[in-house]
Scaffold this active site. Structure first.
Site, PDB file in Angstrom:
ATOM      1  N   ALA A 119      15.178 -24.516 -25.387  1.00 37.54           N
ATOM      2  CA  ALA A 119      14.028 -25.553 -25.538  1.00 37.54           C
ATOM      3  C   ALA A 119      12.525 -24.890 -25.369  1.00 37.54           C
ATOM      4  O   ALA A 119      11.856 -24.820 -26.125  1.00 37.54           O
ATOM      5  CB  ALA A 119      14.151 -26.450 -24.521  1.00 37.54           C
TER       6      ALA A 119
ATOM      7  N   LYS B 298       4.438 -22.806  -7.388  1.00 43.68           N
ATOM      8  CA  LYS B 298       5.538 -23.661  -8.114  1.00 43.68           C
ATOM      9  C   LYS B 298       6.766 -24.019  -7.191  1.00 43.68           C
ATOM     10  O   LYS B 298       7.209 -24.980  -7.609  1.00 43.68           O
ATOM     11  CB  LYS B 298       5.625 -23.080  -9.399  1.00 43.68           C
TER      12      LYS B 298
ATOM     13  N   ASN C 141       9.845 -26.724  -6.835  1.00 40.68           N
ATOM     14  CA  ASN C 141      11.085 -26.444  -7.351  1.00 40.68           C
ATOM     15  C   ASN C 141      12.035 -26.396  -6.271  1.00 40.68           C
ATOM     16  O   ASN C 141      13.180 -26.797  -6.278  1.00 40.68           O
ATOM     17  CB  ASN C 141      11.042 -25.267  -8.191  1.00 40.68           C
TER      18      ASN C 141
END
Lengths: 322, 322
Positions: free
Chosen positions: A15, A194, A198
């Site tokens: 993707a 981040k 996560n």
């Protein structure tokens, strides 16, 4: 079509790699795609992107099933799952051009240090994609939302590299391809920030078979998510990276306001794919420990996920918990 | 048949209550069983015990579907699941005889303090059954192995009560019924020691859909079990209860040597029954915190299990993770 100076390789046409690679090629860059399982299909039919920014098809792309047959490229985007990073030991030396650049487009922390010995002297950038995109079939990319890439330069021990010329150059290429880019002077700080999201949501969503909204609706798991975030902040701080507590508040509020979301690790578990346990948990834990920080809850999540991951690698897809 | 002095009530005729109650009746005690769902069946067919110690049938037992219709008894064995302890608020006052005794035959810690206000002045003992027994059908008890009961007297704040006369009396009754009994001068210590095993294995077996052997074979979860045990030891120590590190080693070795085992909480989860989350995690955590001990990993397990338990209570049985 404008001819661009730098050739791009995209290692992993899933993707993320399919989407960003297609945008680069559409804007005039020469792009070479590695697509191990989908190679034949993409060679015949090309790449098709469906996106709220406009659908488009690239009928003809350079696609390879083996990295060894690819030409050397000035910029190599690594868009493999982090669980396949060991393959880069044999791929990178033959794909990166002299004086080239490797962009590790993955979540987590520590991947750049892992691939550094194999990068044949190339400069390494880290890329953090904030994007919602799926591969719906071979060569079929469905871009749903977002798309920002945060780019930062990697140096030994993740010392901040500021805005290096290579960083700015790649950022400019991506922007010319229509990709929103933010540059980070300190890659490690960007990666720790981040991880604040996560680390709690990827792991808990797998263990508890839950979407983000379900985790936030239950006071016990909402409190646990916040505790995990606080440990990530402590780990970052031990590494000399700090951010305000308000950032944690913002992540919690943001997650509460989000549409029900299945994390990427949850989707991997459902599909029976190995989990990105090392890059999201193992490496950051070891980096924080070397810097003197304990993260007991994050470590516990790591151990629980190691168990789930080992089971996935042994028996393949595991049934989910309703 | 010998006539015994004390009448026994058994509140909850599941595996544990059915087994110990049947042994008491067989040895001559007058026993009154509360069996909410199985009452009619047991009234008609009695209780049947299959056991390596010898099978036997009690064709006629006193059985009730409502505690309010039971006669007052000198000793009340509580063998409900701890998740039903709130029902004791209305049951105990009508079942316990003046000057009687309540024996809380459950795992965990804190249950005696919870039911104390409802015990109508009765003495409270805690019982820890070390037994492998199943209810295979209404009134059908299958005793597989073990059977020892550790008995200790409860006092305010779990202050050690030594070998109280009531404790010795109930212990003697049980022994006369053929039940192996160990008396504990300090109930809280006995309960903390049993939690050393129950806290890691019950919770992890549910979250990871695993038997004990699978948890011990994986180095990550074996290490996590040991860390959880160390936190339980720290919690106990904060409460002034200590045991040697060798006890933890022994529990780990014992579990490694055991036959593959599904914990009781795992079986509850599979059957869609509420989990004994408060008595095994919530109460001990709060007791330890009041004593100044943090148990971050145990607390995390508690929060994860609260999520699973809430889902079970909402949707019933949850699919297991392969």
């Amino acid at each position: 079509m404008i001819e661009r100076a730098r050739r791009y390789a995209v290692l992993g046409t899933g993707a993320v790699g399919g989407y960003y690679g297609a945008l680069l090629q559409r804007s005039g860059f020469e792009v070479h795609f590695l697509a191990r399982s989908d190679c034949e299909h993409i060679a015949r039919y090309g790449l098709a992107v469906r996106s709220p920014m406009g659908d488009f098809v690239l009928p003809k792309v350079h696609v390879y099933s083996e990295a060894g047959t690819m030409p050397r490229c000035e910029v190599v985007l690594v868009t493999l799952k982090a669980t396949h990073n060991h393959l880069l030991a044999s791929m990178l030396p033959s794909v990166v051009a002299q004086g080239g650049t490797v962009v590790l487009m993955q979540n987590g922390l520590g991947g750049e240090a892992e691939i550094f010995p194999w990068a044949a002297g190339a400069q390494i950038l880290g890329g953090l994609p904030f994007i919602c995109v799926n591969k719906t079939a071979p060569g079929q990319i469905h871009h749903i939302d977002y798309g920002l890439v945060t780019l930062g330069a990697f140096g030994p021990d993740y010392a901040p590299q500021g805005q290096s010329p290579v960083l700015l150059q790649v950022a400019e290429d991506l922007q010319q391809a229509g990709i929103a880019v933010e540059t980070a002077a300190d890659l490690m700080l960007a990666r720790w920030r981040k991880l604040v999201w996560n680390i709690p949501y990827n792991g808990l969503s797998v263990l508890l078979n839950a979407r983000t909204d379900q985790l936030m609706e239950n006071p016990a798991t909402a409190a646990l998510a916040e505790q995990l975030m606080a440990e990530v902040k402590a780990g970052a701080r031990a590494c000399g990276r700090d951010f305000p507590d308000a950032f944690i508040e913002k992540m919690l509020d943001h997650t509460r306001a989000m549409q029900p979301y299945r994390t990427s690790m949850k989707i991997d578990a459902e599909q029976g794919r190995p989990l990105e346990v090392e890059t999201i948990y193992g490496h950051p834990l070891r980096i924080a420990r070397r810097a003197g920080a304990q993260m007991p809850r994050v470590e516990m999540l790591y151990r629980q996920l190691q168990f789930v991951d080992a089971r996935i690698r042994t028996v393949g897809k595991v049934a989910t918990r309703a």
